[in-house]
Design a protein around this motif. Sequence first.
Motif, PDB file in Angstrom:
ATOM      1  N   UNK A  56       0.859  -1.190   0.000  1.00  0.00           N
ATOM      2  CA  UNK A  56       0.000   0.000   0.000  1.00  0.00           C
ATOM      3  C   UNK A  56       0.891   1.235   0.000  1.00  0.00           C
ATOM      4  N   UNK A  57       0.349   2.335  -0.463  1.00  0.00           N
ATOM      5  CA  UNK A  57       1.086   3.599  -0.466  1.00  0.00           C
ATOM      6  C   UNK A  57       1.330   4.032   0.975  1.00  0.00           C
ATOM      7  N   UNK A  58       2.488   4.649   1.213  1.00  0.00           N
ATOM      8  CA  UNK A  58       2.776   5.152   2.557  1.00  0.00           C
ATOM      9  C   UNK A  58       3.782   6.297   2.500  1.00  0.00           C
ATOM     10  N   UNK A  59       3.739   7.094   3.546  1.00  0.00           N
ATOM     11  CA  UNK A  59       4.758   8.129   3.725  1.00  0.00           C
ATOM     12  C   UNK A  59       5.557   7.781   4.967  1.00  0.00           C
ATOM     13  N   UNK A  60       6.820   8.140   4.932  1.00  0.00           N
ATOM     14  CA  UNK A  60       7.724   7.893   6.048  1.00  0.00           C
ATOM     15  C   UNK A  60       8.171   9.242   6.597  1.00  0.00           C
ATOM     16  N   UNK A  61       8.080   9.390   7.892  1.00  0.00           N
ATOM     17  CA  UNK A  61       8.607  10.574   8.566  1.00  0.00           C
ATOM     18  C   UNK A  61       9.957  10.208   9.171  1.00  0.00           C
ATOM     19  N   UNK A  62      10.970  10.972   8.809  1.00  0.00           N
ATOM     20  CA  UNK A  62      12.305  10.812   9.375  1.00  0.00           C
ATOM     21  C   UNK A  62      12.533  12.014  10.291  1.00  0.00           C
ATOM     22  N   UNK A  63      12.353  11.814  11.598  1.00  0.00           N
ATOM     23  CA  UNK A  63      12.532  12.944  12.521  1.00  0.00           C
ATOM     24  C   UNK A  63      14.014  13.283  12.675  1.00  0.00           C
ATOM     25  N   UNK A  64      14.269  14.432  13.212  1.00  0.00           N
ATOM     26  CA  UNK A  64      15.649  14.857  13.427  1.00  0.00           C
ATOM     27  C   UNK A  64      16.170  14.288  14.744  1.00  0.00           C
ATOM     28  N   UNK A  65      17.298  13.599  14.679  1.00  0.00           N
ATOM     29  CA  UNK A  65      18.009  13.099  15.867  1.00  0.00           C
ATOM     30  C   UNK A  65      17.138  12.311  16.836  1.00  0.00           C
ATOM     31  N   UNK A  66      16.321  11.412  16.322  1.00  0.00           N
ATOM     32  CA  UNK A  66      15.471  10.577  17.175  1.00  0.00           C
ATOM     33  C   UNK A  66      15.714   9.108  16.848  1.00  0.00           C
ATOM     34  N   UNK A  67      15.412   8.245  17.791  1.00  0.00           N
ATOM     35  CA  UNK A  67      15.637   6.809  17.662  1.00  0.00           C
ATOM     36  C   UNK A  67      14.398   6.112  17.093  1.00  0.00           C
ATOM     37  N   UNK A  68      13.758   6.694  16.096  1.00  0.00           N
ATOM     38  CA  UNK A  68      12.593   6.093  15.471  1.00  0.00           C
ATOM     39  C   UNK A  68      12.380   6.675  14.087  1.00  0.00           C
ATOM     40  N   UNK A  69      11.568   5.971  13.321  1.00  0.00           N
ATOM     41  CA  UNK A  69      11.113   6.409  12.015  1.00  0.00           C
ATOM     42  C   UNK A  69       9.671   5.924  11.916  1.00  0.00           C
ATOM     43  N   UNK A  70       8.772   6.747  11.402  1.00  0.00           N
ATOM     44  CA  UNK A  70       7.355   6.388  11.361  1.00  0.00           C
ATOM     45  C   UNK A  70       6.841   6.304   9.924  1.00  0.00           C
ATOM     46  N   UNK A  71       6.040   5.280   9.671  1.00  0.00           N
ATOM     47  CA  UNK A  71       5.343   5.146   8.393  1.00  0.00           C
ATOM     48  C   UNK A  71       3.856   5.355   8.647  1.00  0.00           C
ATOM     49  N   UNK A  72       3.220   6.056   7.729  1.00  0.00           N
ATOM     50  CA  UNK A  72       1.779   6.326   7.789  1.00  0.00           C
ATOM     51  C   UNK A  72       1.209   5.783   6.488  1.00  0.00           C
ATOM     52  N   UNK A  73       0.320   4.813   6.589  1.00  0.00           N
ATOM     53  CA  UNK A  73      -0.092   4.033   5.432  1.00  0.00           C
ATOM     54  C   UNK A  73      -1.534   4.289   5.016  1.00  0.00           C
TER      55      UNK A  73
END
Length: 171
Positions: A56-73
């Motif tokens: 499915x289509x998704x966007x990824x948020x790459x935050x600044x200097x954080x220990x995570x990455x989020x996908x929103x689908x």
Amino acid sequence: MTTERASVLVEVRKYDGRLSGRWTAARLGEDEHGVWLGTPQGAPTTSDSGDWAARFAHVVLVPRDAWWMASFCAAPGPEVYCDVCTVPRWSEHGTVLRLVDLDLDVVRPHGGDVHVEDEDEFAEHRVRHGYPDSVVTHARQTCAWLTGAVRRDDGAEPFTSAYRPWLALIA
């Protein structure tokens, strides 16, 4: 919200160096939450365990200097899928993004409640691959923070609605 459309190679590895996933995403832009990448449904992904196409289509948020990455689908995928990982690092020209997946995932399905996945994998890999105590501490603290922030009733951004305009660009 500023928009762009440059290509970014996303490379996710496991702590032992195995390739967990590699795909090309469009750099959509950035805002106060970080850099947003878009991946259309069907985009090819490569890993050491095989190849597949994005379901499915998704966007990824790459935050600044954080220990995570989020996908929103886009539906029917999970509304929010957060990977606990090492701080994502950009190549000099911003065309390659690299990170190490630390197994823990915080997930909120469309219409569902938040839950943590792969805690058993984290415990196993912690021993097998010798995660340093500092990595374990960052991973657990990040997972706990994300679990609270991703809850539907908390209203914490970017997990409530900030992702919607970015997802609309590719869904």
